[in-house]
Design an enzyme around this catalytic site. Sequence first.
Site, PDB file in Angstrom:
ATOM      1  CG  HIS A  86       1.997 -18.305  -5.865  1.00 11.41           C
ATOM      2  ND1 HIS A  86       0.679 -18.640  -5.693  1.00 11.41           N
ATOM      3  CD2 HIS A  86       2.042 -17.523  -6.951  1.00 11.41           C
ATOM      4  CE1 HIS A  86      -0.037 -18.096  -6.657  1.00 11.41           C
ATOM      5  NE2 HIS A  86       0.780 -17.410  -7.432  1.00 11.41           N
ATOM      6  CG  ASP A  88      14.224   6.028  -3.735  1.00  9.37           C
ATOM      7  OD1 ASP A  88      14.321   6.100  -2.490  1.00  9.37           O
ATOM      8  OD2 ASP A  88      13.298   6.579  -4.369  1.00  9.37           O
ATOM      9  CG  ASP A 132       0.640 -14.012  -8.284  1.00  6.86           C
ATOM     10  OD1 ASP A 132       0.004 -14.708  -9.109  1.00  6.86           O
ATOM     11  OD2 ASP A 132       0.414 -14.042  -7.067  1.00  6.86           O
ATOM     12  CG  MET A 167       5.948   6.035  -3.436  1.00  3.69           C
ATOM     13  SD  MET A 167       7.296   6.667  -2.423  1.00  3.69           S
ATOM     14  CE  MET A 167       7.539   5.300  -1.302  1.00  3.69           C
ATOM     15  CE1 TYR A 184       8.000   5.386   2.371  1.00  2.00           C
ATOM     16  CE2 TYR A 184       6.615   6.869   3.628  1.00  2.00           C
ATOM     17  CZ  TYR A 184       7.669   6.667   2.767  1.00  2.00           C
ATOM     18  OH  TYR A 184       8.383   7.733   2.309  1.00  2.00           O
ATOM     19  CE1 TYR A 235       7.049  10.035  -4.811  1.00  2.00           C
ATOM     20  CE2 TYR A 235       8.476  11.739  -5.719  1.00  2.00           C
ATOM     21  CZ  TYR A 235       7.462  11.357  -4.866  1.00  2.00           C
ATOM     22  OH  TYR A 235       6.855  12.283  -4.069  1.00  2.00           O
TER      23      TYR A 235
END
Length: 157
Positions: free
Chosen positions: A22, A30, A69, A79, A118, A136
């Site tokens: 959890h 990609d 969650d 992104m 990143y 993206y």
Amino acid sequence: MLKNIDPLLNADILYALAAMGHGDEVVICDANFPADSVARQTPLGKLLRVDGANAPRVVRAVLSVLPLDTFVDDPAGRMEVVGDSSSLPAVQREAQREVDAAEGRAMPFAPIERFAFYERAKKAYCVIATGEARGYGCFIFKKGVELAPDAPQGDAQ
């Protein structure tokens, strides 16, 4: 072959998703993402691959077994497009539909600036690279808990 398991979910991916706890995160990225170098820095330490599928299709497969969650504001992130944080490329709109379908309600992606993405990806439990050629097509999902039907509905942490 396992029943009711999406065929894109190979043994390594199923192991990683089951091993996550959890609050752990998974990256689905990609073909342009520095997946291998980032994956080496994660707790799993190796890259997981689904080369023959685009990012939205892999999102569907992963969310077929991974609960998001519900204890955080933004369990799904995307992104941001550099220079246009509000832009939603087609790949992100398609992935958004997969998230909403998996959750049975609208659950908008939280935008994450490219370099922040990143850094956050390096702290994720694992990285799954897709065959997505569009830019993206990079997402982060935080694992939640799936309570048994007869489990108490209190704090699941």
